[in-house]
Scaffold this motif. Structure first.
Motif: not given
Length: 416
Positions: A89-90, A85-87, A99-102, A277, A93-94
């Motif tokens: 996003e980084d 999840i962190e990867r 901006e999405y929820k997974l 997403l 997504l960013k």
């Protein structure tokens, strides 16, 4: 081979085109149990975007398992899931200002589509979903309802309702004008057609025949969805994960989908993962509304986290774009060598299709491809399109050799 004939169900399909017993594989090459080499231009229908037995992903999985990492966890929190999840996003997504929820669904693309359809209906309170001619979204009943293929639909044995079937771009004219009738129908209170819960679309219909939607048409479709309060859903299950030369097939088109369906290559190593997403304000699920035993595929999180390393800079996607242009050029040369047959090349990036406009000729080319030992797929109406989608990591030399074999298969097929 006898054991497969004797004990495996008649439902098996791909193995009928390639009656070999495969034993080993590396990147874009496979070997049968007799040591005969095949070039893989199918990549598990887009699952193996990073090739067979990708060394980086394989080592990450081995290290995780040797450390007694959790392999199955339902939707419990795990370190492997957190890392993914962190990867995501980084790295994904960013940098794209998204901006999405997974939501991790069941591990197949069709389950992601089921979740998207259910959420769209829950959010809007409407039941009908607009889907498109030649679209393919999966084999479970909800996803099958929005799939166009008559054979697959008829096998279901039940009515598949609550779908508004619309023409994909190029099916009944090109450009945004093809959406005018839809807008007029929805605007007319006497048309008998109510606004749908969502518009579900692929930017490129891979299984439907490698049909490509244009930027303006997709933008107009998104605007139409927003105008009538419907969700705009992109099924990026086969075209996402770098296939077009962008991580998302739509990210260079000025689109902002409400829901995005990902699967196949998102797990990275042939390990299954389904990912929906969701725009944050649309995440209106209650706990357990869409559940499943295999939502916690930690080996997929590990492999998928490693796959995301390919997107930490632009080099990988640039190579995909270059290889895609080379594939298109080579296929256009094949078309030029058979002008009388009116073949056509369609595609984006490393998803390219050769439309023979003849299921009979396509069948002969597929048979010749098996003899030439290049693995391709047939798609589109009655299987008339030869689809080439090799691993994105394929070496240039192997890509060239595979295209040589495919050209030889076409030459053989059209002369039979």
């Amino acid at each position: 081979m006898n054991v497969f004939e004797r004990l495996e169900s008649n439902v098996r399909a791909y193995c009928r085109a390639y009656p070999a017993v495969f034993d080993k594989a590396s990147n874009a090459r496979q070997w049968d149990e007799n040591g005969v080499e095949f070039i893989d231009f199918f990549a598990g229908a887009g699952v193996l975007n990073y090739g067979h037995n990708n060394e980086r992903q394989r080592q990450a999985i081995i290290d995780y398992m040797q450390a007694d990492g959790v392999t199955h966890s339902l939707d419990l929190h795990t370190t492997a899931k957190r890392t993914f999840i962190e990867r995501f996003e980084d790295i994904i997504l960013k940098p794209r200002n998204l901006e999405y929820k997974l939501q991790f669904t069941g591990p197949t693309g069709t389950n992601v589509v089921e979740a998207a359809l259910k959420l769209a209906r829950k959010v809007t309170g409407r039941s009908t979903v607009a889907a498109f001619t030649n679209g393919f979204h999966g084999m479970t009943l909800g996803a099958l309802a929005v799939t166009g293929n008559a054979h697959y639909r008829n096998v279901s044995g039940v009515a598949l309702n609550d779908v508004l079937r619309l023409p994909f771009e190029g099916y009944a004219g090109t450009g945004v004008g093809s959406l005018d009738m839809i807008r007029q129908t929805l605007a007319d209170s006497s048309s008998g057609v109510e606004a749908p819960a969502a518009f579900l679309v692929e930017t490129v219909q891979a299984e439907g025949g490698v049909n490509v939607a244009g930027k303006e048409w997709l933008q107009a479709l998104q605007a139409l969805a927003k105008e009538y309060g419907a969700l705009f859903i992109i099924d990026d299950i086969q075209l996402g994960n770098g296939r077009t030369g962008h991580f998302f097939s739509w990210e260079d088109m000025g689109l902002d989908p409400d829901l995005v369906c990902l699967a196949k290559g998102i797990g990275g190593f042939g390990t299954p993962m389904g990912l929906l997403l969701i725009r944050p304000e649309l995440d209106q699920w209650s706990p357990g509304d869409h559940t499943g035993t295999f939502r916690g595929q930690n080996l997929s999180f590990v492999a998928g986290s490693e796959a995301l390393a390919y997107y930490e800079n632009d080099d990988f996607l640039k190579s995909v774009q270059e290889k895609g242009r080379y594939m298109e050029e080579r296929l256009n040369n094949i078309v030029a060598n058979h002008k009388k047959l009116n073949f056509e090349v369609r595609g984006r990036g490393m998803m390219q299709g050769l439309d023979t406009h003849s299921p009979a000729i396509a069948k002969k080319i597929m048979a010749a491809a098996a003899k030439q030992r290049v693995i391709v797929g047939a798609c589109g109406t009655d299987g008339r399109v030869i689809k080439a989608c090799p691993p994105l990591t394929i070496e240039q030399e192997t890509l060239e050799r595979g295209l040589d074999l495919l050209e030889a298969a076409v030459n053989e097929g059209v002369t039979q």
